[in-house]
Design a protein around this motif. Structure first.
Motif, short mmCIF file in Angstrom:
data_model
loop_
_atom_site.label_atom_id
_atom_site.label_comp_id
_atom_site.label_asym_id
_atom_site.label_seq_id
_atom_site.Cartn_x
_atom_site.Cartn_y
_atom_site.Cartn_z
N LEU A 1 0.77 -1.54 0.30
CA LEU A 1 -0.21 -0.37 -0.02
C LEU A 1 0.78 0.95 -0.14
O LEU A 1 1.11 2.19 -0.96
CB LEU A 1 -0.81 0.20 1.19
N ALA A 2 2.10 1.33 0.67
CA ALA A 2 2.68 2.34 0.84
C ALA A 2 3.25 2.48 -0.31
O ALA A 2 3.36 4.30 -1.47
CB ALA A 2 4.09 2.15 2.03
N VAL B 1 9.70 6.82 3.74
CA VAL B 1 7.93 5.78 2.73
C VAL B 1 7.22 6.32 3.23
O VAL B 1 6.41 6.54 2.33
CB VAL B 1 8.87 4.09 2.25
N TYR B 2 6.87 5.20 4.23
CA TYR B 2 5.60 5.76 4.75
C TYR B 2 5.34 7.11 5.22
O TYR B 2 3.89 7.00 4.76
CB TYR B 2 5.65 4.97 6.13
N ALA B 3 5.75 8.24 5.51
CA ALA B 3 5.83 9.29 6.04
C ALA B 3 5.33 9.91 4.89
O ALA B 3 4.41 10.56 4.14
CB ALA B 3 6.66 10.68 6.33
N ALA B 4 5.81 9.85 2.86
CA ALA B 4 5.34 9.68 1.58
C ALA B 4 4.06 9.27 0.98
O ALA B 4 3.42 10.12 0.13
CB ALA B 4 6.48 9.81 0.96
N ALA B 5 3.99 7.96 1.59
CA ALA B 5 2.34 7.32 1.36
C ALA B 5 1.54 8.65 1.40
O ALA B 5 0.36 8.72 1.12
CB ALA B 5 2.72 6.28 1.98
N GLY B 6 2.07 9.66 2.84
CA GLY B 6 0.42 10.69 3.11
C GLY B 6 -0.75 9.77 3.57
O GLY B 6 -1.96 10.06 2.99
N HIS B 7 -1.01 9.26 3.94
CA HIS B 7 -2.00 8.12 4.81
C HIS B 7 -1.06 7.76 6.68
O HIS B 7 -0.75 6.74 7.32
CB HIS B 7 -2.24 6.49 4.62
N SER B 8 -2.22 9.00 7.26
CA SER B 8 -2.17 9.08 8.69
C SER B 8 -1.69 7.21 8.93
O SER B 8 -1.21 6.45 10.29
CB SER B 8 -2.44 9.91 9.81
N ARG B 9 -3.18 6.27 8.75
CA ARG B 9 -3.34 5.17 10.03
C ARG B 9 -2.18 3.99 9.31
O ARG B 9 -1.98 2.93 9.88
CB ARG B 9 -4.63 4.88 9.37
N LEU B 10 -1.82 3.64 7.87
CA LEU B 10 -0.83 3.55 6.83
C LEU B 10 0.62 4.10 8.33
O LEU B 10 1.00 2.52 8.77
CB LEU B 10 -0.60 3.37 6.25
N GLU C 1 4.39 1.57 12.64
CA GLU C 1 4.87 2.37 13.67
C GLU C 1 4.95 1.13 14.79
O GLU C 1 5.41 0.98 16.22
CB GLU C 1 3.99 3.66 14.18
N ALA C 2 3.21 0.87 14.83
CA ALA C 2 2.74 -1.10 15.75
C ALA C 2 3.21 -1.97 15.89
O ALA C 2 4.35 -2.39 16.34
CB ALA C 2 1.86 -0.87 15.43
N ILE C 3 4.82 -1.89 13.97
CA ILE C 3 5.72 -2.97 14.60
C ILE C 3 7.10 -3.19 13.71
O ILE C 3 7.87 -3.85 13.76
CB ILE C 3 5.21 -3.63 12.98
N ARG C 4 7.25 -1.08 14.28
CA ARG C 4 8.32 -1.17 13.42
C ARG C 4 9.46 -1.71 15.10
O ARG C 4 10.62 -1.92 14.08
CB ARG C 4 8.56 0.98 13.77
N SER C 5 9.49 -1.62 16.27
CA SER C 5 10.14 -2.27 16.44
C SER C 5 10.75 -3.18 16.78
O SER C 5 11.83 -3.67 16.21
CB SER C 5 9.64 -1.94 18.28
N GLN C 6 9.77 -4.18 16.37
CA GLN C 6 9.68 -5.67 16.20
C GLN C 6 10.67 -6.17 14.58
O GLN C 6 11.39 -7.14 14.37
CB GLN C 6 8.11 -6.13 15.32
N VAL C 7 10.51 -5.01 14.24
CA VAL C 7 11.24 -4.63 11.98
C VAL C 7 12.84 -4.97 12.92
O VAL C 7 13.37 -5.33 12.02
CB VAL C 7 10.40 -4.40 11.57
#
Length: 215
Positions: free
Chosen positions: A94-95, A138-147, A152-158
């Motif tokens: 999606l991103a 990349v996610y910031a550039a997607a312009g989709h706050s819920r994305l 961010e919910a999985i960022r630390s795990q990644v």
């Protein structure tokens, strides 16, 4: 109905930041014990903020706490690796499409700047941080706050996933990651969604294959 007064950011949040950074730079590798007494002494705080910080990191997926073992840095299982890889793939699909359709030149410039920062990384752990920063852009550039929230919910795990990958093998890692991300940024700049999606999938597959090659 009224709400109470806002509180300033607590000591436990600062302690969580410090422990998280110690995990991310390799001082506490996967499986390492996180002992409250030792951490409290090292950080010069009481055990309460340490205990609360460990709970925060447990929610993030960085720490696992068991009554008979105490708290340890999470060691990813085969199922953990597979689930993170598949979820990351779904979010990135999606991103990438949104970046191609909606990103501004300034957005793309920030992504390319994240790639340039990789030239300054001299260790695998520094490169992992750069890798995460690239995907943040990349996610910031997607312009989709819920994305962004889902990332961010999985960022630390990644981040832990990538640390585990370099712990398995870091041979040729620095140059490989630089090269892969230059190609990813170039595909986004060209606006080639299908080509970018394939490159992002290949990028994920390399890390997944390293982690699962022995299983």
């Amino acid at each position: 109905m009224t709400v109470g007064p806002a509180r300033r950011r607590g000591l436990s949040a600062e302690v969580a930041d410090l422990i998280r950074e110690a995990i991310f730079d390799g001082r506490y590798p996967p499986g390492a014990a996180l002992r409250e007494v030792e951490l409290a002494e090292a950080l010069q705080v009481s055990r309460g903020p340490v205990r609360e910080a460990i709970r925060v990191l447990e929610v993030e997926g960085l720490v696992r706490a068991e009554w008979h073992r105490g708290a340890t840095v999470a060691a990813l299982s085969v199922q953990d690796v597979a689930e993170l890889d598949s979820l990351r793939g779904a979010l990135e699909a999606l991103a990438v499409r949104r970046v191609v359709d909606h990103a501004s030149d300034e957005d793309l410039g920030r992504i390319e700047k994240a790639v340039d920062a990789m030239d300054r990384a001299t260790t695998p752990h520094e490169m992992v941080r750069c890798d995460i920063a690239f995907h943040d852009a990349v996610y910031a550039a997607a312009g989709h706050s819920r994305l962004v929230q889902a990332w961010e919910a999985i960022r630390s795990q990644v981040h832990l996933f990538l640390i585990t990958r370099v712990n398995v093998s870091s041979v040729g890692y620095l140059e490989q990651i630089r090269s892969e991300h230059r190609d990813l940024a170039a595909a986004l700049r060209l606006g080639n969604a299908d080509g970018a999606l394939e490159l992002f999938a290949e990028h994920r597959r390399h890390a997944f294959d390293v982690l699962t090659s022995g299983n």
